[in-house]
Motif scaffolding. Structure first.
Motif, PDB file in Angstrom:
ATOM      1  N   LEU A  60      35.671  38.505  46.086  1.00  0.00           N
ATOM      2  CA  LEU A  60      36.154  37.216  46.593  1.00  0.00           C
ATOM      3  C   LEU A  60      37.492  36.883  45.948  1.00  0.00           C
ATOM      4  O   LEU A  60      38.454  36.495  46.629  1.00  0.00           O
ATOM      5  CB  LEU A  60      35.121  36.138  46.255  1.00  0.00           C
ATOM      6  CG  LEU A  60      35.216  34.819  47.000  1.00  0.00           C
ATOM      7  CD1 LEU A  60      34.646  34.972  48.402  1.00  0.00           C
ATOM      8  CD2 LEU A  60      34.414  33.747  46.259  1.00  0.00           C
ATOM      9  N   ALA A  61      37.558  37.026  44.628  1.00  0.00           N
ATOM     10  CA  ALA A  61      38.799  36.737  43.909  1.00  0.00           C
ATOM     11  C   ALA A  61      39.904  37.691  44.340  1.00  0.00           C
ATOM     12  O   ALA A  61      41.054  37.281  44.516  1.00  0.00           O
ATOM     13  CB  ALA A  61      38.564  36.840  42.396  1.00  0.00           C
TER      14      ALA A  61
ATOM     15  N   TYR B 257      41.213  36.627  47.800  1.00  0.00           N
ATOM     16  CA  TYR B 257      42.049  35.431  47.695  1.00  0.00           C
ATOM     17  C   TYR B 257      43.415  35.800  47.130  1.00  0.00           C
ATOM     18  O   TYR B 257      44.451  35.335  47.614  1.00  0.00           O
ATOM     19  CB  TYR B 257      41.370  34.378  46.812  1.00  0.00           C
ATOM     20  CG  TYR B 257      42.077  33.041  46.844  1.00  0.00           C
ATOM     21  CD1 TYR B 257      43.012  32.693  45.869  1.00  0.00           C
ATOM     22  CD2 TYR B 257      41.820  32.134  47.864  1.00  0.00           C
ATOM     23  CE1 TYR B 257      43.663  31.477  45.911  1.00  0.00           C
ATOM     24  CE2 TYR B 257      42.477  30.908  47.909  1.00  0.00           C
ATOM     25  CZ  TYR B 257      43.389  30.588  46.927  1.00  0.00           C
ATOM     26  OH  TYR B 257      44.042  29.371  46.982  1.00  0.00           O
TER      27      TYR B 257
ATOM     28  N   VAL C 213      26.081  39.592  42.287  1.00  0.00           N
ATOM     29  CA  VAL C 213      26.840  38.337  42.182  1.00  0.00           C
ATOM     30  C   VAL C 213      28.199  38.594  41.546  1.00  0.00           C
ATOM     31  O   VAL C 213      29.228  38.095  42.019  1.00  0.00           O
ATOM     32  CB  VAL C 213      26.045  37.286  41.371  1.00  0.00           C
ATOM     33  CG1 VAL C 213      26.932  36.110  40.998  1.00  0.00           C
ATOM     34  CG2 VAL C 213      24.830  36.801  42.161  1.00  0.00           C
ATOM     35  N   VAL C 214      28.213  39.389  40.488  1.00  0.00           N
ATOM     36  CA  VAL C 214      29.485  39.686  39.810  1.00  0.00           C
ATOM     37  C   VAL C 214      30.416  40.450  40.753  1.00  0.00           C
ATOM     38  O   VAL C 214      31.599  40.129  40.868  1.00  0.00           O
ATOM     39  CB  VAL C 214      29.237  40.496  38.519  1.00  0.00           C
ATOM     40  CG1 VAL C 214      30.530  41.069  37.978  1.00  0.00           C
ATOM     41  CG2 VAL C 214      28.558  39.628  37.468  1.00  0.00           C
TER      42      VAL C 214
ATOM     43  N   TYR D 295      30.378  40.510  44.061  1.00  0.00           N
ATOM     44  CA  TYR D 295      30.806  39.621  45.146  1.00  0.00           C
ATOM     45  C   TYR D 295      31.918  38.700  44.669  1.00  0.00           C
ATOM     46  O   TYR D 295      32.915  38.488  45.370  1.00  0.00           O
ATOM     47  CB  TYR D 295      29.614  38.806  45.654  1.00  0.00           C
ATOM     48  CG  TYR D 295      29.911  37.962  46.869  1.00  0.00           C
ATOM     49  CD1 TYR D 295      30.285  36.620  46.742  1.00  0.00           C
ATOM     50  CD2 TYR D 295      29.828  38.499  48.150  1.00  0.00           C
ATOM     51  CE1 TYR D 295      30.561  35.852  47.856  1.00  0.00           C
ATOM     52  CE2 TYR D 295      30.101  37.732  49.267  1.00  0.00           C
ATOM     53  CZ  TYR D 295      30.457  36.403  49.113  1.00  0.00           C
ATOM     54  OH  TYR D 295      30.742  35.646  50.223  1.00  0.00           O
ATOM     55  N   SER D 296      31.759  38.153  43.464  1.00  0.00           N
ATOM     56  CA  SER D 296      32.773  37.242  42.908  1.00  0.00           C
ATOM     57  C   SER D 296      34.099  37.951  42.706  1.00  0.00           C
ATOM     58  O   SER D 296      35.164  37.405  42.991  1.00  0.00           O
ATOM     59  CB  SER D 296      32.296  36.658  41.573  1.00  0.00           C
ATOM     60  OG  SER D 296      31.078  35.979  41.747  1.00  0.00           O
ATOM     61  N   LEU D 297      34.042  39.189  42.219  1.00  0.00           N
ATOM     62  CA  LEU D 297      35.278  39.949  42.002  1.00  0.00           C
ATOM     63  C   LEU D 297      35.971  40.242  43.325  1.00  0.00           C
ATOM     64  O   LEU D 297      37.195  40.124  43.431  1.00  0.00           O
ATOM     65  CB  LEU D 297      34.964  41.264  41.275  1.00  0.00           C
ATOM     66  CG  LEU D 297      34.628  41.133  39.782  1.00  0.00           C
ATOM     67  CD1 LEU D 297      34.159  42.471  39.219  1.00  0.00           C
ATOM     68  CD2 LEU D 297      35.830  40.624  38.993  1.00  0.00           C
TER      69      LEU D 297
ATOM     70  N   PHE E   3      32.767  37.148  53.741  1.00  0.00           N
ATOM     71  CA  PHE E   3      33.324  36.041  52.960  1.00  0.00           C
ATOM     72  C   PHE E   3      33.696  34.865  53.867  1.00  0.00           C
ATOM     73  O   PHE E   3      33.889  35.045  55.059  1.00  0.00           O
ATOM     74  CB  PHE E   3      34.581  36.517  52.201  1.00  0.00           C
ATOM     75  CG  PHE E   3      34.348  37.699  51.324  1.00  0.00           C
ATOM     76  CD1 PHE E   3      34.753  38.969  51.708  1.00  0.00           C
ATOM     77  CD2 PHE E   3      33.704  37.547  50.100  1.00  0.00           C
ATOM     78  CE1 PHE E   3      34.523  40.068  50.896  1.00  0.00           C
ATOM     79  CE2 PHE E   3      33.472  38.633  49.286  1.00  0.00           C
ATOM     80  CZ  PHE E   3      33.879  39.903  49.687  1.00  0.00           C
TER      81      PHE E   3
END
Lengths: 120, 95
Positions: A38-39, A42, A31-32, A34-36, A67
């Protein structure tokens, strides 16, 4: 003899808890990560076209699969202009070298369709 | 991109106005573009004002105001959506 089944059960419970803890740690890391990513994607979408294009050249099609690329893209590249705003004026040369065009020259004359495109 | 390779559109990103002009000329020829084509400066000033890359559609009214702004391309590049707005803008022309 009667103590053996209790020990076996206790061992199974301990192993089960250990597995759950391991799975939780791995899931948390995923999760961490994937979030990194994703950020990071973006942030890349907010960069100038050349920078974004260079990045996409290296990562290929993966971002499209992993994504919500389209939603992110529409949000990142939305832009500040809104319906009803004064269109930014510009004067640009004609490609055929015959002169230049100023957007404001069409005021009070006719509507203008702007078709922006990139060929690389 | 694969679509670039398939359509034989492979150019190095231009770094000078002349290089950009060469790419744009190729685009106009290959796509048989008949409408006036303008060339943004190598500083991409107009592109930045309109957040237009890679492609985008706008309609500017006679009053100089934004009447239509598509979602960012390529996903939002849909010329069919121009029609009702353009028809409305034309209907407001005097005479």
């Amino acid at each position: 003899m009667s103590a053996l089944p209790a020990i076996a059960t206790s061992t199974r419970v301990t192993q089960s808890r250990a597995w759950k803890a391991r799975i939780s740690r791995v899931a948390g890391s995923v999760v961490v990560l994937y979030s990194l990513l994703l950020a990071g994607l973006y942030y890349a979408m907010l960069q100038p076209p050349e920078t974004f294009a260079r990045l996409m050249m290296h990562v290929g099609a993966a971002p499209f699969l992993l994504f919500p690329f389209e939603s992110m893209w529409k949000h990142a590249r939305g832009g500040r202009l809104q319906i009803g705003d004064i269109a930014p004026d510009f004067r640009l040369p004609l490609l055929d070298g015959s002169g230049s065009v100023e957007l404001s020259s069409f005021h009070d004359s006719r509507p203008v369709v702007l078709i922006f495109g990139s060929y690389t | 991109m694969q679509s670039n390779i398939k359509e034989h559109v492979i150019f190095r990103n231009p770094t000078t106005s002349q290089e950009r002009q060469d790419v744009a000329n190729s685009c106009v020829r290959k796509l048989h573009i008949k409408i006036p084509a303008l060339l943004d400066g190598i500083d991409n000033r107009v592109e930045q004002q309109y957040t237009a890359w890679p492609d985008r559609l706008f309609i500017i009214g006679r009053d100089g105001l934004m009447k239509y702004k598509s979602e960012p391309g390529p996903f939002g590049f849909d010329p069919k959506k121009l029609k009702p707005v353009l028809q409305d803008a034309i209907s407001r022309l005097p005479g």
